[in-house]
Design a protein around this motif. Sequence first.
Motif, mmCIF file in Angstrom:
data_model
loop_
_atom_site.group_PDB
_atom_site.id
_atom_site.type_symbol
_atom_site.label_atom_id
_atom_site.label_comp_id
_atom_site.label_asym_id
_atom_site.label_seq_id
_atom_site.Cartn_x
_atom_site.Cartn_y
_atom_site.Cartn_z
ATOM 1 N N MET A 25 6.580 -0.573 -5.343
ATOM 2 C CA MET A 25 6.998 -0.334 -4.671
ATOM 3 C C MET A 25 6.975 -1.127 -2.426
ATOM 4 N N LYS A 26 5.924 -1.954 -3.101
ATOM 5 C CA LYS A 26 6.538 -3.257 -1.893
ATOM 6 C C LYS A 26 8.008 -3.217 -2.097
ATOM 7 N N LEU A 27 8.605 -4.214 -2.984
ATOM 8 C CA LEU A 27 9.727 -4.387 -2.958
ATOM 9 C C LEU A 27 10.274 -4.098 -2.777
ATOM 10 N N GLN A 28 10.328 -2.229 -3.254
ATOM 11 C CA GLN A 28 11.735 -1.744 -1.777
ATOM 12 C C GLN A 28 11.503 -1.499 -0.957
ATOM 13 N N LEU A 29 10.094 -0.925 -0.387
ATOM 14 C CA LEU A 29 10.370 -1.653 1.341
ATOM 15 C C LEU A 29 10.091 -2.728 1.565
ATOM 16 N N ASP A 30 10.389 -3.393 1.070
ATOM 17 C CA ASP A 30 11.156 -4.998 1.542
ATOM 18 C C ASP A 30 12.440 -5.255 1.926
ATOM 19 N N ASN A 31 12.919 -4.583 0.325
ATOM 20 C CA ASN A 31 14.417 -4.333 0.904
ATOM 21 C C ASN A 31 15.017 -3.736 2.269
ATOM 22 N N LEU A 32 14.185 -3.184 2.397
ATOM 23 C CA LEU A 32 15.328 -2.037 2.944
ATOM 24 C C LEU A 32 14.682 -2.632 4.425
ATOM 25 N N GLN B 143 10.306 5.023 10.702
ATOM 26 C CA GLN B 143 10.268 5.732 9.285
ATOM 27 C C GLN B 143 10.213 4.517 8.322
ATOM 28 N N SER B 144 9.734 3.585 8.834
ATOM 29 C CA SER B 144 9.760 2.064 7.961
ATOM 30 C C SER B 144 7.717 2.145 8.198
ATOM 31 N N LYS B 145 7.775 2.298 9.299
ATOM 32 C CA LYS B 145 6.449 2.238 9.736
ATOM 33 C C LYS B 145 5.308 3.505 9.256
ATOM 34 N N LEU B 146 6.049 3.976 9.244
ATOM 35 C CA LEU B 146 5.575 5.464 8.484
ATOM 36 C C LEU B 146 5.167 5.189 7.340
ATOM 37 N N GLU C 17 2.628 2.362 6.422
ATOM 38 C CA GLU C 17 1.123 2.899 6.557
ATOM 39 C C GLU C 17 0.637 3.519 5.673
ATOM 40 N N LYS C 18 1.838 4.149 5.001
ATOM 41 C CA LYS C 18 0.897 5.432 4.039
ATOM 42 C C LYS C 18 1.445 4.249 2.515
ATOM 43 N N PHE C 19 1.692 3.465 2.847
ATOM 44 C CA PHE C 19 1.989 1.817 1.295
ATOM 45 C C PHE C 19 0.244 1.989 1.179
ATOM 46 N N ASP C 20 -0.227 0.918 2.342
ATOM 47 C CA ASP C 20 -0.809 -0.281 2.871
ATOM 48 C C ASP C 20 -2.297 1.369 2.744
ATOM 49 N N GLU C 21 -2.034 2.864 2.530
ATOM 50 C CA GLU C 21 -3.418 3.837 2.720
ATOM 51 C C GLU C 21 -3.469 4.002 0.671
ATOM 52 N N LEU C 22 -1.859 3.951 0.789
ATOM 53 C CA LEU C 22 -2.316 3.528 -1.442
ATOM 54 C C LEU C 22 -2.763 2.875 -1.826
ATOM 55 N N LYS C 23 -2.533 1.405 -1.494
ATOM 56 C CA LYS C 23 -3.100 0.189 -2.193
ATOM 57 C C LYS C 23 -4.517 0.473 -1.219
ATOM 58 N N GLU C 24 -5.485 1.295 -0.797
ATOM 59 C CA GLU C 24 -6.446 0.523 -0.678
ATOM 60 C C GLU C 24 -7.180 2.399 -1.239
ATOM 61 N N ALA D 251 2.003 10.210 -4.680
ATOM 62 C CA ALA D 251 3.044 11.987 -4.647
ATOM 63 C C ALA D 251 3.103 11.845 -2.598
ATOM 64 N N GLU D 252 2.555 11.871 -2.237
ATOM 65 C CA GLU D 252 2.432 11.623 -0.420
ATOM 66 C C GLU D 252 3.388 10.152 -0.631
ATOM 67 N N THR D 253 3.069 9.482 -0.485
ATOM 68 C CA THR D 253 3.860 7.709 -0.668
ATOM 69 C C THR D 253 5.160 8.244 -1.513
ATOM 70 N N GLU D 254 5.513 8.574 -2.349
ATOM 71 C CA GLU D 254 7.028 8.880 -2.609
ATOM 72 C C GLU D 254 7.709 9.831 -1.720
ATOM 73 N N LYS D 255 7.371 10.742 -1.631
ATOM 74 C CA LYS D 255 7.786 11.494 -0.114
ATOM 75 C C LYS D 255 8.087 10.852 1.071
ATOM 76 N N VAL D 256 7.507 10.095 1.518
ATOM 77 C CA VAL D 256 7.414 9.580 3.019
ATOM 78 C C VAL D 256 8.460 7.734 2.875
ATOM 79 N N ARG D 257 8.366 7.678 1.285
ATOM 80 C CA ARG D 257 9.452 6.673 0.911
ATOM 81 C C ARG D 257 10.726 7.517 0.320
ATOM 82 N N ASP D 258 10.407 8.288 0.276
ATOM 83 C CA ASP D 258 12.109 9.261 -0.094
ATOM 84 C C ASP D 258 12.603 9.262 1.747
#
Length: 94
Positions: free
Chosen positions: A11-18, A50-53, A56-63, A74-81
């Motif tokens: 997930m981090k790699l995907q967000l970093d690339n975007l 969208q990136s910020k959201l 934030e959701k990814f950081d929540e997932l990690k913790e 599921a929530e993180t994938e929805k926001v990522r999508d």
Amino acid sequence: MSHRDEYIAKMKLQLDNLNLSIAQFETKAHAMQLDAQDAYKEGLVKLHIQSKLAIEKFDELKESSDNSWDQLVAETEKVRDAFVDSYHYFKLHF
């Protein structure tokens, strides 16, 4: 590496690339004419939101605890999508 760690790394790699692509779009904006630049920059602002959201959701997932992991995936994938869809829309139209 656990499944959770693999998922977080992927997930981090995907967000970093975007986000790297967004930076490249910003460079392109500087070379455009002013009227096109305004629309382009407005689209970039939306991508940054969208990136910020997504981050934030990814950081929540990690913790997250193991109990909330599945729901947050599921929530993180929805926001990522949504972020990916916005990215592709921007790329297609600009």
